[in-house]
Design an enzyme around this catalytic site. Sequence first.
Site, PDB file in Angstrom:
ATOM      1  N   GLY A 192       3.088  -0.999   1.737  1.00 29.96           N
ATOM      2  CA  GLY A 192       3.018   0.271   2.415  1.00 29.96           C
ATOM      3  C   GLY A 192       1.822   1.045   2.847  1.00 29.96           C
ATOM      4  O   GLY A 192       1.243   0.781   2.031  1.00 29.96           O
ATOM      5  N   VAL A 244      -6.085   6.299   0.000  1.00 29.32           N
ATOM      6  CA  VAL A 244      -6.687   5.421  -1.315  1.00 29.32           C
ATOM      7  C   VAL A 244      -5.850   4.803  -1.944  1.00 29.32           C
ATOM      8  O   VAL A 244      -6.541   3.210  -2.244  1.00 29.32           O
ATOM      9  CB  VAL A 244      -7.797   6.085  -1.280  1.00 29.32           C
ATOM     10  CG1 VAL A 244      -7.584   7.113  -2.598  1.00 29.32           C
ATOM     11  CG2 VAL A 244      -8.979   5.865  -2.156  1.00 29.32           C
ATOM     12  N   SER A 281      -2.840   3.489  -1.462  1.00 32.04           N
ATOM     13  CA  SER A 281      -2.404   1.881  -1.070  1.00 32.04           C
ATOM     14  C   SER A 281      -3.211   1.335  -0.125  1.00 32.04           C
ATOM     15  O   SER A 281      -3.366  -0.349  -0.574  1.00 32.04           O
ATOM     16  CB  SER A 281      -1.255   2.468   0.354  1.00 32.04           C
ATOM     17  OG  SER A 281      -2.042   2.471   1.162  1.00 32.04           O
ATOM     18  N   CYS A 300      12.398  10.912   1.405  1.00 35.11           N
ATOM     19  CA  CYS A 300      12.494   9.555   1.838  1.00 35.11           C
ATOM     20  C   CYS A 300      11.989   8.426   1.379  1.00 35.11           C
ATOM     21  O   CYS A 300      11.965   7.317   1.834  1.00 35.11           O
ATOM     22  CB  CYS A 300      10.391  10.628   2.070  1.00 35.11           C
ATOM     23  SG  CYS A 300       9.678   9.341   3.293  1.00 35.11           S
ATOM     24  N   CYS A 311       6.211  14.863   3.286  1.00 36.37           N
ATOM     25  CA  CYS A 311       6.865  13.362   3.274  1.00 36.37           C
ATOM     26  C   CYS A 311       6.297  12.931   5.127  1.00 36.37           C
ATOM     27  O   CYS A 311       7.135  13.379   5.936  1.00 36.37           O
ATOM     28  CB  CYS A 311       7.601  12.568   2.599  1.00 36.37           C
ATOM     29  SG  CYS A 311       7.857  11.141   3.192  1.00 36.37           S
TER      30      CYS A 311
END
Length: 370
Positions: free
Chosen positions: A16, A21, A23, A107, A203
């Site tokens: 994902g 930075v 991910s 989420c 989120c």
Amino acid sequence: MIRVPLKTRTSRVIVGLSGGVDSAVAAHRLLERGYAVEALFMKNWEEDDTAGHCAAAADLADASAVADRLGIRLHTVNFAAEYWDRVFEAFLAQYRAMRTPNPDVLCNREIKFTAFLDHARALGADHIATGHYARATRDARGVRLRLCADSEKDQTYFLHLLDQAQLAWALFPLHDVTKAEVRRIAKGLALPNAEKKDSTGICFIGERRFRDFLARYVPIEPGPIETAEGVRIGAHRGLAHYTIGQRQGLGIGGVNGGQAAPWFVAAKDARRNTLILVQDTLHPLLMSAGLTAGTPHWIAGSPPAHPPFHCLARLRHRQPLQACEVSEISDEGCRVRFGAPQRAVTPGQSIVFYRDDECLGGAVIEEGWR
């Protein structure tokens, strides 16, 4: 494009890729380990561009630049409908009930580890990965969610609603590094988002003026602010805008023309639409010996022991773990008593349980008790 070592495994992982930075470095670390890595960017909010909010477009541009730099394929998907139905409606319902929800928890369960997981599997993934700071281990009992190396960034609090099926697919490549190390890795790779500021907004909705945003969805009724003794000292802008323990943004300075010590939100009286403030940071109204919570979710599928049992807990992200006893678990909820009184127990937030470094699960707080 960054050249990586020859792959030693053929497992296909879809990361994902958010544009941040964390991910980005997670994807790089998987490439280093020989995985076949692709990325997925999720758009989950149809933002109001006329108000100047175009965070998704900027994040997609960053994600695309990272994917190009790493030499991986980037897929895109729109989960806005799923986010609204599975997360945002529940978020609003909590605020309408004068509680303070944590949308990141829901989420993660409903979008990042359900909708994303389903989509990644349809794309042929063997695993999914995210930039969360958490660790998963596997043994004969299944998958265990554990604290990561960076205690300041650990995100197990936000992942406590995951189950065995979701965790079995998940990889957390940042489990053994600190945020500072992630920044250094990103700079060393010349990733385009190496200096990008961490997101602190809701989120998937992003950073915006929250009071104005919430007022678009939740009816706001101003009302009185009172002391614990019933003295009126001001007016609030709608109970939904305040949370237990809050100090900033109360609009209360000196009282009766004099200087006052800081004020804190101690309670919200929904029946009278009244906000109750106190001045002592450890005022008895702010302290709870225990709490009641909703039905707990256990990552292992069941409680770690027959209640009552002792474990550790935290009531908010980054709070030091607190000793507690969990009892009276039922379909209606559970009861928790703390080893030491806790400040600002907040209905709508989560209490998350731990044993040593293992995250056991958690529940939504209903109310504190003295």
